[in-house]
Design a protein around this motif. Structure first.
Motif, PDB file in Angstrom:
ATOM      1  N   GLU A 167       0.828  -1.210   0.000  1.00  0.00           N
ATOM      2  CA  GLU A 167       0.000   0.000   0.000  1.00  0.00           C
ATOM      3  C   GLU A 167       0.865   1.263   0.000  1.00  0.00           C
ATOM      4  O   GLU A 167       0.729   2.119   0.884  1.00  0.00           O
ATOM      5  CB  GLU A 167      -0.922   0.028   1.241  1.00  0.00           C
ATOM      6  N   PRO A 168       1.725   1.413  -0.994  1.00  0.00           N
ATOM      7  CA  PRO A 168       2.677   2.529  -0.938  1.00  0.00           C
ATOM      8  C   PRO A 168       1.990   3.893  -0.981  1.00  0.00           C
ATOM      9  O   PRO A 168       2.552   4.883  -0.524  1.00  0.00           O
ATOM     10  CB  PRO A 168       3.548   2.329  -2.175  1.00  0.00           C
ATOM     11  N   THR A 169       0.789   3.940  -1.518  1.00  0.00           N
ATOM     12  CA  THR A 169       0.107   5.227  -1.664  1.00  0.00           C
ATOM     13  C   THR A 169      -1.026   5.361  -0.665  1.00  0.00           C
ATOM     14  O   THR A 169      -1.774   6.342  -0.691  1.00  0.00           O
ATOM     15  CB  THR A 169      -0.451   5.355  -3.091  1.00  0.00           C
ATOM     16  N   GLY A 170      -1.135   4.378   0.219  1.00  0.00           N
ATOM     17  CA  GLY A 170      -2.280   4.339   1.137  1.00  0.00           C
ATOM     18  C   GLY A 170      -2.392   5.570   2.020  1.00  0.00           C
ATOM     19  O   GLY A 170      -3.485   5.966   2.412  1.00  0.00           O
ATOM     20  N   MET A 181       3.710   6.719  -7.971  1.00  0.00           N
ATOM     21  CA  MET A 181       3.479   5.704  -9.003  1.00  0.00           C
ATOM     22  C   MET A 181       4.421   5.916 -10.190  1.00  0.00           C
ATOM     23  O   MET A 181       4.926   4.960 -10.775  1.00  0.00           O
ATOM     24  CB  MET A 181       2.020   5.734  -9.467  1.00  0.00           C
ATOM     25  N   ASP A 182       4.661   7.202 -10.537  1.00  0.00           N
ATOM     26  CA  ASP A 182       5.605   7.482 -11.628  1.00  0.00           C
ATOM     27  C   ASP A 182       6.984   6.934 -11.320  1.00  0.00           C
ATOM     28  O   ASP A 182       7.649   6.345 -12.179  1.00  0.00           O
ATOM     29  CB  ASP A 182       5.696   9.001 -11.871  1.00  0.00           C
ATOM     30  N   LEU A 183       7.378   7.082 -10.046  1.00  0.00           N
ATOM     31  CA  LEU A 183       8.678   6.555  -9.639  1.00  0.00           C
ATOM     32  C   LEU A 183       8.721   5.038  -9.792  1.00  0.00           C
ATOM     33  O   LEU A 183       9.702   4.486 -10.313  1.00  0.00           O
ATOM     34  CB  LEU A 183       8.946   6.907  -8.175  1.00  0.00           C
ATOM     35  N   LEU A 184       7.645   4.386  -9.336  1.00  0.00           N
ATOM     36  CA  LEU A 184       7.610   2.920  -9.419  1.00  0.00           C
ATOM     37  C   LEU A 184       7.660   2.473 -10.879  1.00  0.00           C
ATOM     38  O   LEU A 184       8.317   1.481 -11.210  1.00  0.00           O
ATOM     39  CB  LEU A 184       6.345   2.374  -8.737  1.00  0.00           C
ATOM     40  N   LYS A 185       6.971   3.229 -11.736  1.00  0.00           N
ATOM     41  CA  LYS A 185       7.002   2.890 -13.170  1.00  0.00           C
ATOM     42  C   LYS A 185       8.421   3.019 -13.722  1.00  0.00           C
ATOM     43  O   LYS A 185       8.886   2.158 -14.480  1.00  0.00           O
ATOM     44  CB  LYS A 185       6.048   3.817 -13.947  1.00  0.00           C
TER      45      LYS A 185
END
Lengths: 232, 410
Positions: A167-170, A181-185
């Motif tokens: 839940e990184p954005t939780g 999310m951009d970083l994860l992409k």
């Protein structure tokens, strides 16, 4: 990279036990960007903890990078975590009395890298997540989004094979969610396997493959639109 | 062994958690401070007791006589007993192998005069051995010898303070002084640890006194130094036997303490030894209790600290920390704090004891309180060990918690 066969896990609750994972089969190849979706209690966090060697399974087989995970003691598990895995948590889990830079450098300390090199590498990764100027700030001086970016830098600093994000954005608002999310992409585009747990559809949509869990079983496993477009 | 990075981690942890570090340090420092003070004070008491007897030789025995308090063999109560040269010689012959030193004593109070300075002093007529029995230290010149005794020479050995009174800073050796109307040659000046009174005394040969003052062979007291090879118990037995024999010889009731008694340092030493033994035993019990309280204090704090840091340990483990590295980090931190704090308490205690010095001697019989290095070393080892155990047990437990549970902790 990650291969799971008939995985079972139950937790004892008093005299009874709660059967959380009821036979999961999952195969994640190197470089995949997978999200696990499910309501709370579906067993998705348990799955991630087992994959992350933070918890042990009861039955079934788990292969990490081709190695069968069995009878792990804490020492071996610590070595594997340090070598193969990077963690991103919902609550960031930064050490409060260490600066952003020291937090990022910590995994390298456990890898036995010299202090000078640690701090240099850590600074490179902080730059990568856009927080070079915040290197000497303590976590409580950073915003939620910044904290999570520090945590991401920390997860990446050892160049792990797999990044596990629970839940990184939780705990983040929608703008910072997007930047995370951009970083994860970006990470995934560099070839790292990324494994995200979420209950937000918008987050799952941005990954390449969505696995849905319900009551400890996989109910669907699909390539997303993003995944299809990339595959082509 | 020495890992700079590890110490950096530890110092950071201590530095960032000052209150916690200070608290745990304070517990230990305070316990050690009390421990040090307690030990120091008892050693001060012990010094006073030992000091009370530095005046005379440790193996001294004194035979004293006075009036009889019990009738015996038809003799009346209140008869005055008088020791004579033959009694002195009887002791010498009977107990030669049990005696190291022997001297008779005759007490006189005389005016001693030099030019216009004069004052009354205690003058003791003695044998040469008396120097060792009384622990007389010759500063200048010499003590009397056998020749002085044989010739009944009119020579005198004066105390340091008599010299000061009569001569000031000028030399006294070789000068003549007027003692009770007769001229005596000063052959020596002495000092004595027994205090000012002891240094306002003068010694003359026994025979001189016997000839000059009464022309008899009377002796006031007989002083002995028993053979140092005798054990305390043997020396006490010897004293008792001597007492019994002399009473028998002088027709004194065997239980008449007033007529003749032997004051035996061996008995006093035995008593002091036992008393100090008991005192030290009490201190060891109380002192260890204080240390144990300190150790329990630091254990409590460590348990709390480690509980508080469980989540941090979980994070560290998720990042690849091995359990051992967490345990050793916590243990090293704890040992560092206990050792530093222990030394602080120890130094503070030693400093306070040195401040006290001899200031409590008059009222509280505490003289030069201090702790011996061996006690310091033992206490330090106990501290390091306790810091180690206090941290190891809970740290080991915390390090073995599964990381997922540790991460969930708050």
């Amino acid at each position: 990279m990650i291969k799971i066969e008939k995985l079972h896990k139950s937790y004892p609750i008093g005299k009874d036990s709660l059967h959380v994972l009821k036979g999961i089969d999952l195969h994640i190849k190197e470089g995949e960007f997978v999200s696990i979706m499910g309501s709370s209690g579906s067993g998705k966090s348990t799955l991630l903890n087992i994959v992350g060697l933070l918890d042990v399974h009861d039955e079934g087989n788990y292969f990490l990078n081709g190695q069968l995970i069995k009878n792990m003691n804490e020492k071996k598990a610590a070595l594997l975590r340090n070598k193969f895995l990077g963690f991103i948590f919902q609550s960031f889990n930064l050490i409060s009395y260490k600066t952003a830079l020291e937090n990022v450098a910590l995994p390298l300390y456990y890898k036995g890298i010299s202090r000078k090199e640690r701090l240099k590498t850590a600074l490179d990764y902080l730059e990568k997540v856009g927080l070079k100027d915040w290197a000497n700030h303590l976590p409580n001086e950073l915003s939620g989004g910044q904290k999570q970016r520090v945590a991401i830098a920390r997860a990446l600093v050892t160049k792990p094979k797999v990044v596990l994000a629970d839940e990184p954005t939780g705990a983040l608002d929608s703008t910072t969610t997007d930047s995370v999310m951009d970083l994860l992409k970006d990470i995934n585009n560099e070839g790292m396997t990324v494994f995200v747990i979420t209950h937000e559809e918008e987050v799952a949509e941005q990954t390449k493959r969505v696995v849905r869990l319900k009551d400890g079983l996989i109910i669907s496993d699909e390539i997303t639109a993003v995944g299809k477009s990339k595959a082509v | 062994m020495f890992d700079l990075d590890r110490w950096r981690e530890i110092f950071q942890s201590i530095n960032k958690n000052r209150l916690r570090s200070v608290m745990s340090g304070f517990t230990v420092a305070f316990a050690i401070l009390l421990f040090t003070l307690l030990f120091g004070i008892v050693s001060g008491l012990s010094n006073t007791f030992k000091g009370a007897f530095v005046d005379d030789a440790q193996n001294a025995m004194f035979i004293r006589v006075w009036k009889t308090s019990k009738p015996y063999k038809g003799l009346q109560t209140g008869r005055r007993i008088q020791l004579k040269n033959k009694d002195y010689n009887y002791v010498t012959e009977e107990y030669a192998n049990k005696i190291q030193y022997q001297s008779a004593r005759i007490y006189k109070n005389f005016a001693i005069k030099y030019k216009s300075n004069a004052s009354n002093y205690r003058v003791m007529a003695v044998n040469p051995d008396h120097q060792f029995l009384e622990k007389t230290m010759i500063d200048e010149g010499r003590y009397m010898n056998e020749r002085d005794l044989n010739e009944a020479a009119k020579v005198i050995v004066i105390g340091r303070l008599i010299k000061k009174d009569l001569f000031g800073e000028r030399p006294a050796l070789g000068k003549r002084v007027n003692v009770n109307g007769s001229s005596y040659l000063i052959i020596g000046v002495f000092s004595d640890d027994g205090g000012d009174n002891e240094e306002r005394k003068a010694y003359i040969p026994l025979t001189t006194a016997q000839r000059m003052y009464g022309n008899n062979d009377y002796v006031s007291q007989i002083a002995l130094g028993y053979n140092p090879n005798l054990s305390l118990t043997e020396a006490v037995t010897f004293g008792n036997r001597l007492e019994r024999d002399l009473r028998n010889k002088l027709n004194i009731h065997p239980d008449d303490q007033s007529a003749l008694s032997v004051r035996n340092m061996a008995e006093a030493n035995k008593g002091i030894g036992q008393f100090m033994g008991i005192l030290y035993a009490i201190v060891i019990i109380v002192g260890s209790g204080t240390l144990v309280a300190g150790i329990i204090g630091i254990s409590n704090i460590m348990i709390f600290v480690i509980k508080e840091r469980t989540k941090e340990f979980g994070i560290r483990k998720a990042l690849g920390a091995k359990p051992l590295s967490i345990v050793s980090m916590v243990v090293q931190e704890s040992v560092l704090i206990t050792t530093l704090a222990g030394y602080l308490g120890l130094s503070l205690g030693t400093y306070i004891l040195s401040l006290i010095g001899n200031s409590l001697e008059e009222k509280y019989f505490i003289k030069d309180p201090s702790v011996s290095p061996s006690i310091v070393i033992v206490a330090t080892l106990v501290l390091i060990l306790s810091g180690l155990i206090a941290a190891y047990v809970p740290a080991k437990k915390a390090a073995n918690i599964k990381p997922i549970e540790a991460l969930r902790a708050d």
